[in-house]
Design a protein around this motif. Structure first.
Motif, PDB file in Angstrom:
ATOM      1  N   SER A 534      -7.290  50.441  -3.787  1.00  0.00           N
ATOM      2  CA  SER A 534      -7.328  49.231  -2.975  1.00  0.00           C
ATOM      3  C   SER A 534      -8.190  48.201  -3.695  1.00  0.00           C
ATOM      4  CB  SER A 534      -7.907  49.524  -1.587  1.00  0.00           C
ATOM      5  OG  SER A 534      -9.265  49.931  -1.690  1.00  0.00           O
ATOM      6  N   PHE A 535      -7.952  46.941  -3.404  1.00  0.00           N
ATOM      7  CA  PHE A 535      -8.656  45.855  -4.074  1.00  0.00           C
ATOM      8  C   PHE A 535      -9.412  45.046  -3.036  1.00  0.00           C
ATOM      9  CE2 PHE A 535      -5.143  46.969  -6.825  1.00  0.00           C
ATOM     10  CZ  PHE A 535      -5.740  47.009  -8.075  1.00  0.00           C
ATOM     11  N   GLN A 536     -10.640  44.756  -3.349  1.00  0.00           N
ATOM     12  CA  GLN A 536     -11.504  44.009  -2.453  1.00  0.00           C
ATOM     13  C   GLN A 536     -11.938  42.723  -3.132  1.00  0.00           C
ATOM     14  OE1 GLN A 536     -14.971  46.153  -1.218  1.00  0.00           O
ATOM     15  NE2 GLN A 536     -15.723  44.512   0.113  1.00  0.00           N
ATOM     16  N   GLN A 537     -11.757  41.621  -2.459  1.00  0.00           N
ATOM     17  CA  GLN A 537     -12.073  40.303  -3.011  1.00  0.00           C
ATOM     18  C   GLN A 537     -13.379  39.789  -2.418  1.00  0.00           C
ATOM     19  OE1 GLN A 537      -8.954  37.370  -2.512  1.00  0.00           O
ATOM     20  NE2 GLN A 537     -10.428  35.697  -2.476  1.00  0.00           N
ATOM     21  N   ARG A 538     -14.218  39.243  -3.296  1.00  0.00           N
ATOM     22  CA  ARG A 538     -15.452  38.620  -2.828  1.00  0.00           C
ATOM     23  C   ARG A 538     -15.792  37.441  -3.734  1.00  0.00           C
ATOM     24  NH1 ARG A 538     -20.090  40.166  -5.711  1.00  0.00           N
ATOM     25  NH2 ARG A 538     -19.767  41.866  -7.198  1.00  0.00           N
ATOM     26  N   PHE A 539     -16.621  36.548  -3.223  1.00  0.00           N
ATOM     27  CA  PHE A 539     -17.006  35.345  -3.953  1.00  0.00           C
ATOM     28  C   PHE A 539     -18.427  35.511  -4.476  1.00  0.00           C
ATOM     29  CE2 PHE A 539     -13.766  33.963  -0.985  1.00  0.00           C
ATOM     30  CZ  PHE A 539     -12.933  33.201  -1.789  1.00  0.00           C
ATOM     31  N   GLN A 540     -18.662  34.930  -5.625  1.00  0.00           N
ATOM     32  CA  GLN A 540     -20.010  34.928  -6.196  1.00  0.00           C
ATOM     33  C   GLN A 540     -20.643  33.581  -5.904  1.00  0.00           C
ATOM     34  OE1 GLN A 540     -20.675  36.676 -10.093  1.00  0.00           O
ATOM     35  NE2 GLN A 540     -21.950  34.947 -10.682  1.00  0.00           N
ATOM     36  N   ASN A 541     -21.675  33.600  -5.113  1.00  0.00           N
ATOM     37  CA  ASN A 541     -22.310  32.363  -4.658  1.00  0.00           C
ATOM     38  C   ASN A 541     -23.478  31.940  -5.520  1.00  0.00           C
ATOM     39  OD1 ASN A 541     -20.543  32.226  -2.421  1.00  0.00           O
ATOM     40  ND2 ASN A 541     -21.845  33.656  -1.270  1.00  0.00           N
ATOM     41  N   LYS A 542     -24.084  32.871  -6.249  1.00  0.00           N
ATOM     42  CA  LYS A 542     -25.247  32.542  -7.063  1.00  0.00           C
ATOM     43  C   LYS A 542     -24.817  31.687  -8.244  1.00  0.00           C
ATOM     44  CE  LYS A 542     -29.100  34.598  -9.590  1.00  0.00           C
ATOM     45  NZ  LYS A 542     -29.724  35.861 -10.071  1.00  0.00           N
ATOM     46  N   SER A 543     -25.531  30.604  -8.480  1.00  0.00           N
ATOM     47  CA  SER A 543     -25.208  29.693  -9.577  1.00  0.00           C
ATOM     48  C   SER A 543     -26.342  29.697 -10.587  1.00  0.00           C
ATOM     49  CB  SER A 543     -24.997  28.266  -9.050  1.00  0.00           C
ATOM     50  OG  SER A 543     -26.156  27.813  -8.365  1.00  0.00           O
ATOM     51  N   PRO A 544     -26.056  29.387 -11.844  1.00  0.00           N
ATOM     52  CA  PRO A 544     -27.109  29.377 -12.871  1.00  0.00           C
ATOM     53  C   PRO A 544     -28.085  28.233 -12.671  1.00  0.00           C
ATOM     54  CG  PRO A 544     -25.035  28.612 -13.784  1.00  0.00           C
ATOM     55  CD  PRO A 544     -24.734  29.110 -12.402  1.00  0.00           C
ATOM     56  N   PHE A 545     -29.217  28.348 -13.341  1.00  0.00           N
ATOM     57  CA  PHE A 545     -30.278  27.347 -13.205  1.00  0.00           C
ATOM     58  C   PHE A 545     -29.825  25.993 -13.749  1.00  0.00           C
ATOM     59  CE2 PHE A 545     -34.182  25.189 -14.508  1.00  0.00           C
ATOM     60  CZ  PHE A 545     -34.932  25.298 -13.347  1.00  0.00           C
ATOM     61  N   PHE A 546     -29.199  26.018 -14.945  1.00  0.00           N
ATOM     62  CA  PHE A 546     -28.651  24.793 -15.532  1.00  0.00           C
ATOM     63  C   PHE A 546     -27.139  24.844 -15.365  1.00  0.00           C
ATOM     64  CE2 PHE A 546     -32.540  25.683 -17.960  1.00  0.00           C
ATOM     65  CZ  PHE A 546     -33.251  24.512 -17.735  1.00  0.00           C
ATOM     66  N   SER A 547     -26.600  23.997 -14.544  1.00  0.00           N
ATOM     67  CA  SER A 547     -25.166  24.031 -14.248  1.00  0.00           C
ATOM     68  C   SER A 547     -24.339  23.163 -15.175  1.00  0.00           C
ATOM     69  CB  SER A 547     -24.928  23.592 -12.798  1.00  0.00           C
ATOM     70  OG  SER A 547     -25.411  22.276 -12.593  1.00  0.00           O
ATOM     71  N   TRP A 548     -24.984  22.439 -16.061  1.00  0.00           N
ATOM     72  CA  TRP A 548     -24.249  21.488 -16.921  1.00  0.00           C
ATOM     73  C   TRP A 548     -24.141  21.968 -18.367  1.00  0.00           C
ATOM     74  CZ3 TRP A 548     -27.533  20.003 -20.783  1.00  0.00           C
ATOM     75  CH2 TRP A 548     -28.897  20.143 -20.533  1.00  0.00           C
TER      76      TRP A 548
END
Length: 549
Positions: A534-548
């Motif tokens: 079975s496959f389970q989908q989830r989102f990764q909410n953590k973002s890096p310190f420098f987004s650019w």
């Protein structure tokens, strides 16, 4: 084990000196009988290869006929037991190294062989702890049965190396990579060894060493598995072939040996010792006479390409014609599909290539209405002559378009070694796709790219087949971790899911990279079953310190 700056010796059966078991070092106690005939002790006289002798104890081992034994090394001027005792008494000794020697004949044959100085019956089985195998047990390093053409190309590179046409190091970049040539001295591939990658232990470039020394907290990329760039290169080629994108030069994992590669000093010394042993003892058999082979990615070399940054600047000043711009857009979208699926963390405008052959018209404009034989060729009014008063438009209308060289534009996606992360970047840097700032990225995906990849991406069986093939590729690494590999595939499945949805919704590449990061994990429906998942989908909410960056 052999150490650096050590005194190296080789064994030669003509240098065997008999010493009876009762020998104590006196002149009157030496026996004239051969120790090989009765199983006595012996001393092996060395030939010095590297440097002067050093201080060490001298000892003797038992060398019996018909079996493998250890033989200690004595100084070169020892010819009898008296000199051996004198040398030991005087305190002069030499650094000790060992070898295992097999004497295959009987005792009488051995004695006659030694008296004759013959070397044909001596076999060196071990030197400095490294066991050797017969040449009959040798097998080629590179065997690619499913791709004979690629296998022949690698074989030609091996022949060139044997002939002294060594790979040349590429001085650009932050890793040890090499231009590999064929016997005609033509570059055919780029080889990137595993241990010379940006964070490998034998990387010849000092930039990464300074990076690790001065900024250890930001050393490496936390989302990537270290020292698996060569697998990433081959994996990108595999994904390219499965989706029929045809923008990645074919890449495979091979093993090559060359003196121009970066080797530690101890490996070079051992290779030199083996070569000298083979010259002195022709019966010695080694699994290899050269330096140890290096595992790495072998990517075919493409000709006529330049950095994308060069052509992109030219296209800003001199835009492409409409039809040629459409062809470039399709090639660009294939690059987007590849980079997004493998989550390439290092795609700048300097590590993908563009080949642009500008169109050239080659019309025939004879100066007279008659040909060379006086006949009138086919053309205007029965001839090919165009009056000087004709306008440029009339000339173009009557041009023979069979003589027009059509324009060609292609993209080659190279430098894919920093892809296949086991998580989305969430530490310091975001590692964005630099092509997202190009004007081509603002256009919605074309119907051509949808027809090419959407049927495959929408098929769950295709996705799992791709994961299985990547598993067969990645598991050949000695540091392979099944858990980390599953996390890599979870990221790739999430990327494929986002890409499928973007293609169906008619989004553009810019809108694609703005979609939230998705991870699709696989788990067994029944823990005792190995077939149903079975496959389970989830989102990764953590973002890096420098987004650019």
């Amino acid at each position: 084990m052999l150490v650096e700056n050590a005194n190296i010796f080789i064994l030669d059966d003509s240098n065997v000196v008999g010493v009876p078991q009762s020998t104590t070092g006196g002149d009157d106690e030496q026996s004239s009988s051969s120790p090989l005939a009765d199983g006595g002790n012996c001393v092996i006289n060395p030939t010095y290869l590297l440097g002067p002798p050093s201080e060490s104890d001298v000892a003797t081992y038992s060398l019996r006929s018909g079996e493998s034994s250890r033989a200690h090394i004595a100084p070169a001027d020892i010819r009898d037991a008296s000199s051996l005792g004198k040398k030991q008494t005087a305190g002069h000794s030499y650094q000790l190294h060992t070898a295992i020697v097999s004497l295959t004949e009987g005792s009488a044959g051995l004695e006659n062989s030694i008296n004759r100085g013959s070397r044909a019956d001596t076999r060196v089985e071990c030197i400095n702890g490294e066991f050797l195998i017969a040449e009959d047990d040798y097998y080629p390093y590179n065997d690619i049965p499913d791709d004979p053409h690629f296998s022949d190309l690698v074989y030609s590179a091996e022949i060139a190396i044997d002939a002294g046409i060594y790979p040349e190091r590429i001085y650009q970049g932050s890793s040890g990579s090499y231009f590999v040539k064929n016997p005609a001295d033509k570059v055919v591939a780029v080889f990137k060894p595993k241990d010379e990658e940006p964070y490998g232990r034998l990387n010849p470039k000092w930039t990464k060493w300074m990076h690790k020394l001065c900024c250890p907290c930001c050393f490496g990329r936390a989302c990537l598995i270290p020292n698996q760039g060569y697998l990433s290169e081959a994996g990108a080629s595999l994904v390219d072939q499965k989706l029929n994108l045809n923008i990645v030069p074919k890449t495979r994992v091979v093993r090559l040996v060359s003196e121009t590669f970066n080797y530690p000093r101890i490996d070079r010394q051992k290779a030199r010792i083996k070569k000298t042993i083979k010259e002195r003892i022709p019966a010695a058999r080694f699994n290899r006479m050269s330096l140890p082979p290096k595992t790495g990615s072998f990517q075919l070399f493409v000709e006529g390409y330049k950095d994308a940054d060069f052509w992109l600047r030219r296209f800003e000043q001199d835009p492409l014609p409409t039809r040629l711009a459409q062809k470039f857009q399709i090639q660009f979208e294939r690059l987007v599909v590849l980079d997004y699926i493998i989550r390439n963390t290092d795609r700048g405008n300097d590590n993908w290539l563009i080949k642009y052959d500008q169109p050239s018209i080659l019309p025939t404009t004879p100066t007279s209405p008659t040909g060379a034989n006086g006949s009138v060729p086919n053309g205007i009014n029965g001839g090919g002559y165009i009056p000087r008063s004709s306008s440029r438009l009339e000339m173009m209308e009557h041009t023979d378009w069979n003589l027009v060289q059509l324009p060609e534009i292609k993209i080659a996606a190279i430098d894919n070694g920093l892809a296949f992360p086991f998580k989305h970047p969430d530490s310091w840097r975001a590692y964005p796709y630099h092509w997202a700032w190009l004007p081509q990225a603002k256009q919605p995906f074309s119907q051509d790219i949808k027809d090419l990849v959407l049927p495959s991406l929408s098929d769950p069986n295709f996705c799992e087949e791709l994961c299985n093939e990547l598993y067969e590729l990645f598991k050949q690494d000695k540091g392979f971790d099944r858990g980390l590999f599953e996390r890599q595939m979870s990221v790739m499945r999430g990327q494929m899911l986002n890409l499928t949805q973007a293609l169906k919704d008619g989004k553009s590449p810019v809108q694609l990279v703005q979609m939230p990061a998705v991870i699709v994990e696989r788990s067994k429906v029944n823990p005792g079953s190995s077939r149903f998942f079975s496959f389970q989908q989830r989102f990764q909410n953590k973002s890096p310190f420098f987004s650019w960056c």
